[in-house]
Scaffold this active site. Structure first.
Site, PDB file in Angstrom:
ATOM      1  N   LYS A 149       0.832  -1.202   0.000  1.00 38.92           N
ATOM      2  CA  LYS A 149       0.000   0.000   0.000  1.00 38.92           C
ATOM      3  C   LYS A 149       0.867   1.252   0.000  1.00 38.92           C
ATOM      4  O   LYS A 149       0.580   2.226  -0.704  1.00 38.92           O
ATOM      5  CB  LYS A 149      -0.939  -0.014   1.224  1.00 38.92           C
ATOM      6  N   GLN A 166      -3.846  -1.301   9.803  1.00 43.50           N
ATOM      7  CA  GLN A 166      -3.832  -2.627   9.174  1.00 43.50           C
ATOM      8  C   GLN A 166      -4.472  -3.666  10.095  1.00 43.50           C
ATOM      9  O   GLN A 166      -4.105  -3.771  11.263  1.00 43.50           O
ATOM     10  CB  GLN A 166      -2.385  -3.032   8.836  1.00 43.50           C
ATOM     11  N   ASP A 195     -10.180   4.125   4.692  1.00 38.24           N
ATOM     12  CA  ASP A 195     -10.297   2.673   4.561  1.00 38.24           C
ATOM     13  C   ASP A 195     -11.730   2.213   4.882  1.00 38.24           C
ATOM     14  O   ASP A 195     -12.059   1.036   4.744  1.00 38.24           O
ATOM     15  CB  ASP A 195      -9.290   2.007   5.518  1.00 38.24           C
TER      16      ASP A 195
END
Lengths: 294, 294
Positions: B58, B102, B125
């Site tokens: 990412k 994450q 996200d």
């Protein structure tokens, strides 16, 4: 199934009565222990007659249960900013433990923005985005009152949703969507149907648990009820008519909620129960025990 | 349908590439106009090798697109309070426009509490409760990246979900649940299936749109695919194997996402697109124009 089969009725009136009684004793206990009575603030915009009636009913039920009812009426011309200001003040007021904004708020107001001004710990009507996500993720929080009442009714009649196919007809933010998420959280397979659904009958016929929440009289045909199904009629149309064609449905279902006397009474009962829970929590008397379950 | 029928592949690689290019030009434009480059902060707890790889990937894709990548690594022993403190600081830092925590964060941390420390306007996200509710209610906000990528793929291949029966297998908070809500928002009839579902095959066979998101190799049997269906395989199992038995599925489906090269690449593309949107908004350059749609 014989012609004489008749579904058992799910008695919401009696269950709601018991929950209200439990809420009243808990309210008395809270008042005794803390010196402060639980308080629900109701907020109404405009003077729509149905809304006025609903709010009056909720306030009367609060007072009967020993919950202080504080009312705030705003004119139909109120702006979103004015309503948000009023709700924010209630959110910050330590004497108010729960806030109910009566829906609908009229054409001049962004209802979502107004709902979001309700502090999460006072959202006893379960209308905020946070409450919806909590219901969806199985996290602690207040449930939307009608969905919460439906889940409690299922529990009362020993219906375990796990592995059953639950079909929810309707997808409103305070009824269809949250009840589907609560059923999913209890491990039902969940289907959402609505005005764009094609072949509704064939999907309804698969429902082990059917939740009708569309607000259209006798919209669900009795002959589409799966034999042995549990039918939750959350509709309430003029003339005491539900969303399900009850005469035919009763010959096929195992359990069915009557209209009136099924889902309807549960809504206010959940509101009372959550208001006393909110008060207990805010007054430092939270016991983790829910009056909904007592 | 003839024996030689083969579903058309939905090319996520190419579409993701175009979205990433559009994100890169928008990032350059933002940097030029504001003097500040968009910045995504990535947060990783511990050193799980798959997570390390994902974060590295990412970050590399960000840098390639002209998005500054700031990384924060915490030891596996970090507490919830420490992680919340770190994320809160990023939420308040005006130089950071998007935050990615994450998943998974390991056994010592309450992941939900950590996610909720992400400011809504930096939740690129799409993991917060607010973002989930916004997806569910059709309100503005960032979408979860994989669900957002799936919706964009459907759009690219002119699939209008309205009136179609979408079956979502899997109900995680960042994939199954939100993609179901996004499909419902586009007027699909939506069924959620999961590990407790009985008669999965008979439900899958009704799916006009099937989203497989369970993380079990070839879990969906090809012979259960409805002829002409659109099949979204969001599974990614060791050995590049999806959740759908693709060989048989391809003989029946109309459109199908390959694994790899279908849903996978879309996830990062949506992350990049939402990061530049967040930066534009926070830097006062919001145009209402989404690079996802360009």
């Amino acid at each position: 199934m014989s012609q004489t089969h008749t579904a058992r009725l799910m008695d919401g009136t009696d269950l709601a009565h018991r929950i209200s009684e439990a809420s009243a004793s808990r309210a008395a206990e809270i008042t005794r222990e803390s010196g402060t009575a639980p308080c629900l603030a109701t907020v109404l915009v405009g003077d729509d007659s149905a809304s006025v009636t609903y709010v009056r009913m909720k306030r009367a039920r609060c007072e009967k249960a020993g919950i202080v009812s504080r009312h705030l009426g705003l004119p139909a011309t109120a702006t979103t900013a004015e309503l948000v200001g009023a709700i924010t003040a209630l959110s910050q007021d330590p004497e108010v433990h729960g806030i109910l904004l009566q829906h609908p708020v009229g054409p001049y107001i962004d209802e979502r923005v107004a709902f979001e001004a309700i502090a999460p710990d006072k959202d006893v009507d379960g209308v905020t985005m946070r409450s919806f996500a909590a219901m969806s993720f199985g996290l602690p929080g207040f449930v939307s009152c009608t969905p919460g009442g439906i889940m409690r009714l299922l529990e009362e009649y020993d219906v375990d949703p796990a592995g059953k196919h639950a079909v929810v007809v309707g997808r409103s933010a305070i009824l269809g969507k949250p009840v589907g998420m609560l059923l999913l959280g209890r491990n039902a397979t969940v289907t959402y149907c609505h005005s764009h659904t094609t072949g509704l009958g064939s999907i309804v016929r698969q429902a082990d648990i059917l939740v009708a929440a569309v607000g259209r009289p006798r919209f669900i045909r009795g002959e589409d009820i799966k034999p042995g199904a549990i039918v939750i009629d959350a509709g309430y149309n003029p003339g005491n008519i539900g969303d399900v064609d009850v005469e035919t449905a009763r010959t096929r279902a195992n359990l069915i909620t009557p209209v009136p006397g099924g889902v309807g009474p549960m809504t206010i009962a959940v509101l009372l129960a959550q208001t006393v829970e909110a008060a207990a929590e805010q007054l430092g008397l939270g016991s983790g025990r829910s009056v909904l379950r007592s």
